[in-house]
Design a protein around this motif. Structure first.
Motif, PDB file in Angstrom:
ATOM      1  N   SER A   1     -47.918 -24.243 -94.986  1.00 48.53           N
ATOM      2  CA  SER A   1     -47.807 -24.697 -96.190  1.00 48.53           C
ATOM      3  C   SER A   1     -47.449 -26.343 -96.093  1.00 48.53           C
ATOM      4  N   GLY A   2     -47.573 -26.881 -94.950  1.00 52.20           N
ATOM      5  CA  GLY A   2     -47.498 -28.323 -94.669  1.00 52.20           C
ATOM      6  C   GLY A   2     -48.378 -29.297 -95.109  1.00 52.20           C
ATOM      7  N   THR A   3     -48.918 -29.738 -94.008  1.00 51.72           N
ATOM      8  CA  THR A   3     -50.272 -30.693 -94.105  1.00 51.72           C
ATOM      9  C   THR A   3     -51.336 -29.944 -94.594  1.00 51.72           C
ATOM     10  N   PRO A   4     -52.289 -30.454 -95.545  1.00 51.13           N
ATOM     11  CA  PRO A   4     -53.480 -29.954 -95.825  1.00 51.13           C
ATOM     12  C   PRO A   4     -54.455 -30.281 -94.454  1.00 51.13           C
ATOM     13  N   ARG A   5     -55.158 -28.894 -94.280  1.00 53.28           N
ATOM     14  CA  ARG A   5     -56.232 -28.869 -93.352  1.00 53.28           C
ATOM     15  C   ARG A   5     -56.760 -30.296 -93.120  1.00 53.28           C
ATOM     16  N   LYS A   6     -56.924 -30.970 -91.924  1.00 51.38           N
ATOM     17  CA  LYS A   6     -57.727 -31.857 -91.757  1.00 51.38           C
ATOM     18  C   LYS A   6     -59.228 -31.530 -91.323  1.00 51.38           C
ATOM     19  N   PRO A   7     -60.354 -32.091 -91.708  1.00 49.99           N
ATOM     20  CA  PRO A   7     -61.541 -31.715 -91.236  1.00 49.99           C
ATOM     21  C   PRO A   7     -61.708 -31.953 -89.574  1.00 49.99           C
ATOM     22  N   ALA A   8     -62.544 -31.241 -89.009  1.00 50.22           N
ATOM     23  CA  ALA A   8     -62.632 -31.370 -87.377  1.00 50.22           C
ATOM     24  C   ALA A   8     -63.982 -32.450 -87.228  1.00 50.22           C
ATOM     25  N   PHE A   9     -63.670 -33.321 -86.369  1.00 48.96           N
ATOM     26  CA  PHE A   9     -64.726 -34.192 -86.186  1.00 48.96           C
ATOM     27  C   PHE A   9     -65.420 -34.128 -84.917  1.00 48.96           C
ATOM     28  N   PRO A  10     -66.692 -34.181 -84.785  1.00 53.82           N
ATOM     29  CA  PRO A  10     -67.401 -33.945 -83.588  1.00 53.82           C
ATOM     30  C   PRO A  10     -67.129 -34.877 -82.475  1.00 53.82           C
ATOM     31  N   ILE A  11     -67.303 -34.386 -81.120  1.00 53.40           N
ATOM     32  CA  ILE A  11     -67.322 -35.296 -79.894  1.00 53.40           C
ATOM     33  C   ILE A  11     -68.525 -36.339 -79.900  1.00 53.40           C
ATOM     34  N   SER A  12     -68.278 -37.555 -79.956  1.00 53.79           N
ATOM     35  CA  SER A  12     -69.393 -38.258 -79.922  1.00 53.79           C
ATOM     36  C   SER A  12     -70.010 -38.637 -78.529  1.00 53.79           C
ATOM     37  N   ASP A  13     -71.009 -39.289 -78.333  1.00 57.83           N
ATOM     38  CA  ASP A  13     -71.690 -39.564 -77.054  1.00 57.83           C
ATOM     39  C   ASP A  13     -70.595 -40.329 -76.208  1.00 57.83           C
ATOM     40  N   THR A  14     -69.865 -41.233 -76.839  1.00 56.51           N
ATOM     41  CA  THR A  14     -69.256 -42.170 -75.842  1.00 56.51           C
ATOM     42  C   THR A  14     -67.966 -41.405 -75.766  1.00 56.51           C
ATOM     43  N   LEU A  15     -67.461 -40.547 -76.428  1.00 55.38           N
ATOM     44  CA  LEU A  15     -66.272 -40.060 -75.995  1.00 55.38           C
ATOM     45  C   LEU A  15     -66.671 -38.881 -75.080  1.00 55.38           C
TER      46      LEU A  15
ATOM     47  N   TYR B   1     -69.090 -39.115 -72.927  1.00 56.18           N
ATOM     48  CA  TYR B   1     -69.144 -39.831 -71.339  1.00 56.18           C
ATOM     49  C   TYR B   1     -67.557 -40.288 -70.902  1.00 56.18           C
ATOM     50  N   TYR B   2     -66.873 -40.697 -71.541  1.00 61.21           N
ATOM     51  CA  TYR B   2     -65.377 -40.717 -71.059  1.00 61.21           C
ATOM     52  C   TYR B   2     -65.004 -39.597 -70.649  1.00 61.21           C
ATOM     53  N   LEU B   3     -65.122 -38.491 -71.217  1.00 64.54           N
ATOM     54  CA  LEU B   3     -64.484 -37.281 -70.908  1.00 64.54           C
ATOM     55  C   LEU B   3     -65.094 -36.666 -69.555  1.00 64.54           C
ATOM     56  N   THR B   4     -66.388 -37.014 -69.398  1.00 67.12           N
ATOM     57  CA  THR B   4     -67.120 -36.932 -68.069  1.00 67.12           C
ATOM     58  C   THR B   4     -66.577 -37.664 -67.035  1.00 67.12           C
TER      59      THR B   4
ATOM     60  N   LYS C   1     -58.889 -48.642 -71.526  1.00 69.92           N
ATOM     61  CA  LYS C   1     -59.995 -49.563 -72.084  1.00 69.92           C
ATOM     62  C   LYS C   1     -61.218 -48.681 -72.469  1.00 69.92           C
ATOM     63  N   GLY C   2     -61.559 -48.063 -71.918  1.00 65.68           N
ATOM     64  CA  GLY C   2     -62.774 -47.023 -72.090  1.00 65.68           C
ATOM     65  C   GLY C   2     -62.143 -46.103 -73.208  1.00 65.68           C
ATOM     66  N   LEU C   3     -61.029 -45.487 -73.333  1.00 62.23           N
ATOM     67  CA  LEU C   3     -60.729 -44.536 -74.354  1.00 62.23           C
ATOM     68  C   LEU C   3     -60.640 -45.716 -75.663  1.00 62.23           C
ATOM     69  N   LEU C   4     -60.077 -46.547 -75.804  1.00 60.64           N
ATOM     70  CA  LEU C   4     -59.993 -47.179 -76.813  1.00 60.64           C
ATOM     71  C   LEU C   4     -61.426 -47.787 -77.530  1.00 60.64           C
ATOM     72  N   GLU C   5     -62.373 -48.164 -76.529  1.00 61.43           N
ATOM     73  CA  GLU C   5     -63.719 -48.424 -76.935  1.00 61.43           C
ATOM     74  C   GLU C   5     -64.301 -47.335 -77.644  1.00 61.43           C
ATOM     75  N   SER C   6     -64.243 -46.245 -77.022  1.00 61.96           N
ATOM     76  CA  SER C   6     -64.933 -45.054 -77.668  1.00 61.96           C
ATOM     77  C   SER C   6     -64.283 -44.697 -78.780  1.00 61.96           C
TER      78      SER C   6
END
Length: 346
Positions: free
Chosen positions: A6-20, A22-25, A290-295
């Motif tokens: 009953s707290g915060t309304p559900r936020k939509p999920a956002f897909p993992i982009s190509d840049t993200l 790449y960072y994760l890999t 730097k890589g994380l914030l650029e993505s």
């Protein structure tokens, strides 16, 4: 969990982009897994899970057919080996999957996996969730900028998170806040530092059921650490105060506790200490940050009207018009962290 519903309304999920991705890999967060979130969705039945006081937890224990459960159990044990032991399968010889729970009310609709050691009945947990870029950025920022290490891995649209051990914040308020065995000043200091960490990196919705309190006995008293356990609301909302835990009414007992034990000058000192620590962590992980914030700066993590509202409020709060240049939530996070890094002279 009832409060969370009953707290915060559900936020939509956002897909993992190509840049993200790449960072994760590049930083070993991406790993092919033997079980996916979609596999766990194939349960055939579910039963409500009640706690020791016979209260509905809003989790459901799910059941699979006998063919599928064997494959899923083996895969989940292998996932546990990946997140706990770098894939060393020898650690799972005496483990079994005791229970799989599902919660349909959380933003990520998580599955909670209970792993038990058959030799000593010791239990552990981890979570399987739908991958969401906001949550992943939140987890990684926590890993890099806080005193806490976050163990998680992704595989396409699946996110695996390690269980965070600690006392939920609402339980701490109800049962531990006035405990005489805990030093009030240490509690208040950690609350202030936690508040500052959330605001600097724009982690929102830190109501008591979204963070835990880690209580550790020490040779002189007991140490306290407060850490987030829910990262759904990383840089989504347009309201500045949404990123300051002190402004949630559910946290009023904590705010009152701090005010009664620490004066304004001491509070500012603790805020400055935390900013120095964040700046130091940024320096030691400079390329990774730097890589994380650029993505993050390239990704869409919120409606544009939220970005415009937040940049206006942050510019007014800091008296810094550089925030008005921000075009994304990631850009606002980067500006916030850059201010800390430059002002502390690291």
């Amino acid at each position: 969990m009832q409060k969370q519903r009953s707290g915060t309304p559900r936020k939509p999920a956002f897909p993992i982009s190509d840049t993200l991705r790449y960072y994760l890999t590049n930083f070993n967060r991406e790993n092919r897994l033997p079980v996916s979130y979609n596999d766990l969705e194939q349960f055939s039945a579910a039963a409500a899970l009640y706690d020791d006081d016979d209260q509905d937890t809003l989790w459901k224990t799910v059941i699979y057919d006998h063919v599928l459960i064997a494959k899923i159990s083996d895969g989940l044990k292998r996932v546990y080996a990946i997140i706990k032991a770098g894939g060393d399968l020898s650690v799972i010889q005496h483990l079994y999957v005791d229970r799989i729970d599902y919660c349909e009310f959380g933003n990520s609709k998580p599955f909670r996996i209970r792993i038990v050691n058959s030799r000593n009945d010791n239990q552990d947990y981890f979570y399987v969730k739908k991958a969401d870029a906001s949550r992943i950025y939140g987890l990684e920022l926590e890993h890099l900028l806080s005193p806490n290490r976050m163990h998680f891995i992704t595989d396409r649209d699946t996110l695996i998170e390690e269980h965070i051990v600690g006392l939920p914040g609402d339980m701490f308020i109800d049962s531990w806040l006035d405990n005489k065995q805990l030093k009030a000043i240490r509690i208040a200091k950690e609350l202030i530092k936690f508040n500052e960490r959330c605001f600097v990196r724009l982690l929102g919705d830190m109501r008591p059921y979204n963070f835990i309190v880690d209580i550790t006995p020490d040779f002189e008293g007991t140490q306290i650490r407060i850490r987030a356990m829910d990262f759904d609301q990383q840089s989504y909302d347009g309201r500045k105060n949404f990123y300051l835990p002190q402004f949630f009414k559910e946290n009023n007992p904590l705010v009152g506790f701090c005010v009664s034990h620490i004066d304004a000058d001491t509070a500012h000192q603790y805020q400055s200490e935390e900013q120095h620590l964040i700046a130091r962590r940024m320096k030691t992980s400079k390329l990774r940050i730097k890589g994380l914030l650029e993505s993050m700066s390239k990704d869409t993590l919120a409606p544009i009207e939220n970005v415009h509202q937040l940049r206006q409020e942050l510019a007014h709060h800091y008296k810094d018009d550089d925030f008005l240049k921000g075009q994304t939530m990631g850009g606002l996070v980067r500006q916030s962290l850059q201010r800390i890094y430059e002002s502390k002279g690291v």
